[in-house]
Scaffold this motif. Sequence first.
Motif, PDB file in Angstrom:
ATOM      1  N   LEU A  55       0.844  -1.200   0.000  1.00 24.54           N
ATOM      2  CA  LEU A  55       0.000   0.000   0.000  1.00 24.54           C
ATOM      3  C   LEU A  55       0.868   1.234   0.000  1.00 24.54           C
ATOM      4  O   LEU A  55       1.769   1.368   0.837  1.00 24.54           O
ATOM      5  N   VAL A  56       0.598   2.029  -0.872  1.00 23.30           N
ATOM      6  CA  VAL A  56       1.319   3.293  -0.921  1.00 23.30           C
ATOM      7  C   VAL A  56       0.364   4.399  -0.626  1.00 23.30           C
ATOM      8  O   VAL A  56      -0.643   4.531  -1.286  1.00 23.30           O
ATOM      9  N   LYS A  57       0.558   5.188   0.348  1.00 22.41           N
ATOM     10  CA  LYS A  57      -0.325   6.285   0.736  1.00 22.41           C
ATOM     11  C   LYS A  57       0.176   7.581   0.189  1.00 22.41           C
ATOM     12  O   LYS A  57       1.329   7.938   0.350  1.00 22.41           O
ATOM     13  N   PRO A  58      -0.704   8.282  -0.387  1.00 29.15           N
ATOM     14  CA  PRO A  58      -0.325   9.613  -0.837  1.00 29.15           C
ATOM     15  C   PRO A  58      -0.229  10.537   0.362  1.00 29.15           C
ATOM     16  O   PRO A  58      -0.902  10.318   1.356  1.00 29.15           O
ATOM     17  N   PRO A  59       0.375  11.595   0.206  1.00 25.23           N
ATOM     18  CA  PRO A  59       0.617  12.444   1.386  1.00 25.23           C
ATOM     19  C   PRO A  59      -0.614  13.154   1.893  1.00 25.23           C
ATOM     20  O   PRO A  59      -0.762  13.411   3.079  1.00 25.23           O
ATOM     21  N   ASP A  60      -1.581  13.471   1.001  1.00 19.54           N
ATOM     22  CA  ASP A  60      -2.775  14.213   1.449  1.00 19.54           C
ATOM     23  C   ASP A  60      -3.954  13.313   1.729  1.00 19.54           C
ATOM     24  O   ASP A  60      -5.099  13.737   1.712  1.00 19.54           O
ATOM     25  N   GLN A  61      -3.738  12.009   1.962  1.00 13.50           N
ATOM     26  CA  GLN A  61      -4.835  11.101   2.207  1.00 13.50           C
ATOM     27  C   GLN A  61      -5.390  11.305   3.598  1.00 13.50           C
ATOM     28  O   GLN A  61      -4.669  11.660   4.551  1.00 13.50           O
ATOM     29  N   LEU A  62      -6.677  11.095   3.678  1.00 14.25           N
ATOM     30  CA  LEU A  62      -7.389  11.289   4.939  1.00 14.25           C
ATOM     31  C   LEU A  62      -6.968  10.252   5.964  1.00 14.25           C
ATOM     32  O   LEU A  62      -6.914   9.056   5.682  1.00 14.25           O
ATOM     33  N   GLU A  63      -6.728  10.734   7.054  1.00 19.10           N
ATOM     34  CA  GLU A  63      -6.295   9.842   8.132  1.00 19.10           C
ATOM     35  C   GLU A  63      -7.487   9.349   8.888  1.00 19.10           C
ATOM     36  O   GLU A  63      -8.249  10.137   9.442  1.00 19.10           O
ATOM     37  N   LEU A  64      -7.671   8.028   8.920  1.00 20.01           N
ATOM     38  CA  LEU A  64      -8.850   7.443   9.605  1.00 20.01           C
ATOM     39  C   LEU A  64      -8.390   6.356  10.548  1.00 20.01           C
ATOM     40  O   LEU A  64      -7.407   5.670  10.288  1.00 20.01           O
ATOM     41  N   THR A  65      -9.131   6.156  11.526  1.00 22.06           N
ATOM     42  CA  THR A  65      -8.849   5.065  12.446  1.00 22.06           C
ATOM     43  C   THR A  65      -9.216   3.744  11.842  1.00 22.06           C
ATOM     44  O   THR A  65      -9.905   3.677  10.834  1.00 22.06           O
ATOM     45  N   GLU A  66      -8.785   2.702  12.428  1.00 19.95           N
ATOM     46  CA  GLU A  66      -9.088   1.373  11.905  1.00 19.95           C
ATOM     47  C   GLU A  66     -10.526   1.047  11.992  1.00 19.95           C
ATOM     48  O   GLU A  66     -11.091   0.412  11.124  1.00 19.95           O
ATOM     49  N   ALA A  67     -11.144   1.486  13.049  1.00 19.49           N
ATOM     50  CA  ALA A  67     -12.601   1.257  13.154  1.00 19.49           C
ATOM     51  C   ALA A  67     -13.347   1.957  12.049  1.00 19.49           C
ATOM     52  O   ALA A  67     -14.278   1.401  11.433  1.00 19.49           O
ATOM     53  N   GLU A  68     -12.889   3.153  11.805  1.00 25.55           N
ATOM     54  CA  GLU A  68     -13.549   3.873  10.747  1.00 25.55           C
ATOM     55  C   GLU A  68     -13.230   3.229   9.419  1.00 25.55           C
ATOM     56  O   GLU A  68     -14.050   3.204   8.510  1.00 25.55           O
ATOM     57  N   LEU A  69     -12.098   2.684   9.298  1.00 27.73           N
ATOM     58  CA  LEU A  69     -11.749   2.006   8.064  1.00 27.73           C
ATOM     59  C   LEU A  69     -12.560   0.751   7.862  1.00 27.73           C
ATOM     60  O   LEU A  69     -12.919   0.432   6.730  1.00 27.73           O
ATOM     61  N   LYS A  70     -12.905   0.058   8.854  1.00 29.52           N
ATOM     62  CA  LYS A  70     -13.702  -1.152   8.723  1.00 29.52           C
ATOM     63  C   LYS A  70     -15.173  -0.896   8.543  1.00 29.52           C
ATOM     64  O   LYS A  70     -15.909  -1.764   8.140  1.00 29.52           O
ATOM     65  N   GLU A  71     -15.509   0.324   8.830  1.00 25.49           N
ATOM     66  CA  GLU A  71     -16.948   0.645   8.692  1.00 25.49           C
ATOM     67  C   GLU A  71     -17.380   0.403   7.263  1.00 25.49           C
ATOM     68  O   GLU A  71     -16.706   0.773   6.282  1.00 25.49           O
ATOM     69  N   GLU A  72     -18.509  -0.216   7.169  1.00 23.39           N
ATOM     70  CA  GLU A  72     -18.998  -0.547   5.840  1.00 23.39           C
ATOM     71  C   GLU A  72     -19.954   0.520   5.397  1.00 23.39           C
ATOM     72  O   GLU A  72     -20.877   0.892   6.135  1.00 23.39           O
ATOM     73  N   PHE A  73     -19.650   0.951   4.315  1.00 22.64           N
ATOM     74  CA  PHE A  73     -20.563   1.924   3.747  1.00 22.64           C
ATOM     75  C   PHE A  73     -21.326   1.208   2.646  1.00 22.64           C
ATOM     76  O   PHE A  73     -20.751   0.648   1.744  1.00 22.64           O
ATOM     77  N   THR A  74     -22.694   1.404   2.773  1.00 24.34           N
ATOM     78  CA  THR A  74     -23.541   0.742   1.796  1.00 24.34           C
ATOM     79  C   THR A  74     -23.709   1.685   0.622  1.00 24.34           C
ATOM     80  O   THR A  74     -24.028   2.858   0.784  1.00 24.34           O
ATOM     81  N   ARG A  75     -23.489   1.172  -0.539  1.00 25.06           N
ATOM     82  CA  ARG A  75     -23.710   1.979  -1.722  1.00 25.06           C
ATOM     83  C   ARG A  75     -24.752   1.271  -2.561  1.00 25.06           C
ATOM     84  O   ARG A  75     -24.635   0.108  -2.901  1.00 25.06           O
ATOM     85  N   ILE A  76     -25.794   2.108  -2.795  1.00 21.86           N
ATOM     86  CA  ILE A  76     -26.901   1.514  -3.575  1.00 21.86           C
ATOM     87  C   ILE A  76     -26.808   2.126  -4.967  1.00 21.86           C
ATOM     88  O   ILE A  76     -26.653   3.340  -5.142  1.00 21.86           O
ATOM     89  N   LEU A  77     -26.932   1.261  -5.913  1.00 23.22           N
ATOM     90  CA  LEU A  77     -26.927   1.766  -7.288  1.00 23.22           C
ATOM     91  C   LEU A  77     -28.367   1.960  -7.733  1.00 23.22           C
ATOM     92  O   LEU A  77     -29.136   1.028  -7.835  1.00 23.22           O
ATOM     93  N   THR A  78     -28.674   3.170  -7.891  1.00 24.24           N
ATOM     94  CA  THR A  78     -30.047   3.433  -8.344  1.00 24.24           C
ATOM     95  C   THR A  78     -29.978   4.043  -9.745  1.00 24.24           C
ATOM     96  O   THR A  78     -28.920   4.405 -10.246  1.00 24.24           O
ATOM     97  N   ALA A  79     -31.136   4.141 -10.238  1.00 25.65           N
ATOM     98  CA  ALA A  79     -31.214   4.735 -11.580  1.00 25.65           C
ATOM     99  C   ALA A  79     -31.447   6.220 -11.522  1.00 25.65           C
ATOM    100  O   ALA A  79     -31.724   6.863 -12.533  1.00 25.65           O
ATOM    101  N   ASN A  80     -31.406   6.810 -10.324  1.00 20.82           N
ATOM    102  CA  ASN A  80     -31.663   8.242 -10.209  1.00 20.82           C
ATOM    103  C   ASN A  80     -30.537   9.038 -10.803  1.00 20.82           C
ATOM    104  O   ASN A  80     -29.371   8.663 -10.738  1.00 20.82           O
TER     105      ASN A  80
END
Lengths: 630, 70
Positions: A55-80
């Motif tokens: 993994l190579v991190k760019p310098p301006d990448q957002l710093e997140l905790t591991e918990a936040e990293l594991k958080e699942e974000f649901t993405r729904i694909l809609t036709a909107n």
Amino acid sequence: MPAKAGERHRQGQSGPSGGKAVPPRPAKAVSKKRDEDVSTEAGEGVDEWVAAKTLVKPPDQLELTEAELKEEFTRILTANNPHAPQNIIRYSFKERAYKPISYVDQMAIHFSLNGNMILKDSDEGRRQSIKLSTAAKKAPVETSAITSEEAEIKGEESTEDTQPAGEEEAERSGTAEVADAAEAEEPPPPSVKEQKLANQFNFIERASRTLNNPMRERACQSEPTPCKNFSATANQWKIYDAYVEELQKMERSKEKEKPKAQIAKREEEEKKKGRKLTSLESQSDDINKISKAAKIMERMVNQNTFDDIAQDFKYFEDASDEYRDQQGTLLPLWKFQYDKTKRLAVTAISWNPKYKDLFAVGYGSYDFMKQGQGMLLLYTMKNPSFPEYVFSSESGIMCLDFHNDHPYLVAVGFYDGNVAIYNLKKATSQPSYKSSAKSGKHTEPVWQVKWQKDDMDNNLNFFSVSSDGRIVSWTLVKNELVHTDVIKLSVEGTTMQGPEGLQLQTLGCGTSFDFHKKIDYLFLVGTEEGKIYKAHVFDLSINKYEALCTQLVVAKKKNKITHIQFNPVYPVVIIGDERGHVTSLKLSPNLRRMPKEKKGQEVKRGPEVEIAKLEKLLNLVREPESKAEK
Amino acid sequence: GIPIRTTLDNSTTVQYAGLLHQLTMKARSTVRDIDPQNDLTFLRIRSKKHEIMVAPDKDYLLIVIQNPCE
């Protein structure tokens, strides 16, 4: 990451295909992009899988905790469509309010390209395919020219980038080109003419219009002919009237041609006309205009007034005559009287030979002492109220006579010895012709006048007898009375010696005379002495009564009858008396059988019979005659 | 027709003139139709109350109304 792999793969493939010049360009771009993104990559293409692990991190990448990293974000694909608005409010003019639109269009158009592909089976498609087939010869030439141009361009490009691929292509295109050029050069280029593309959009209308002359109206109207309505009924008598008028016009025109002869004729005609046709023209007065109608009316009114008398005159027959032999009655009819003749006595009566209802009455006086004026009246039975004609004279009239042929001429004898002729057709009250002392009038009253036939010169003449013993013939010559002594009556045996030795003959006084009907020059004269000259026919003296009827007609008035006359046509007798009245009486049937005994009247029976009857009468009358005159 | 002279009142005169004129024309037409040489000389109408006598002439009419003696 997978994109990189794809690009590399492509690049590797392009080498063997050696086709197109396009891939080299994106290859360039990709390579550039790769260079930017993966700066720390060590190797090319081999290090793909290795790079994924570290993994190579760019310098301006957002710093997140591991918990936040594991958080699942649901993405729904809609036709909107994320770019579409969520609520659209539109103003509704109908409801005059802002209204939200419930449905928002979510369609997002990413790419649009207007295509120029036409359906093969459509009209346009068919047309174009036909066009292509007809222009097939041209097409390969053109297309080959086009392709050759394209090939040249491609050739240039290919030489720039990749020579081997380009050269091969150029060679192939060149060979094709040569082959085509050879074909093209041989046939001459076909006619440049092309069929005009006539479609609905290119429709051209050509029209032309002639120049119309401007219309001009010119009219003229004439005045309407004046119309007049005329209506009449064509009767038979109207046609007849027209004919008569025409005839008169013709006659007048003929007269103008021959004036002399016609004038003479007209005079004769006028003479022959009766008195009733006197026309009173040129009367300005209204009353005079209607004189003709008034006359008729007067007679009609009289007829009405004396209606019963008129009926009696016509129709009454006395039935009682059957019971009386030889004796009849006299029915009184009209009475004729006139104011101015009240004092005068009737001295003469005579019927008009032509008009049976007209009679003339002479007025005068028998009295020697009382001599006044005289009158001559003519009455008609149709009008008993007023005489038709009135003539006045200075001396009393003693006798009168109508001319047979000219019923409008009346000869009268006066008490003073004059004679005159009255013309009834003329309107004057004076006689037309009158004798005078110079022209040889009588010295004694004229007792009888009688017309004669016209002499050889067609002059009228008449005779007169008077107490002075002369019988004079008067002739009308050139409007003058010329007298000729016909006879001088002399008393037999009474010649006396005059004082100077002249033989004076005492003249007998003639009182009446009459002429023989057949023999013109034979006539009889009766005298006062009772003698009759020349024949044995006794003339009834004027002062005798009729012995036939004993009925006293005017006894009531205590008058003396002076004259009597029979009407030749009607059974009427008129009687004149001393008072100036004239009475008419109708003879009953018995009396009508008697022969008429008046002088100068026409009798239907033959003269022989009459003579016989007169002989009889003579015998009766002779005796009283010898006694004396009344 | 137009009355020229009259002894009656005007309205009666006018009435008589008009009516009798027509009657006279008719009578004359009748007489002449039968014989064109004939002509009407006199026309007499007797009624219960009066007797009307009409004497036609070329230009005018003379009308007399009489009370009969009977």
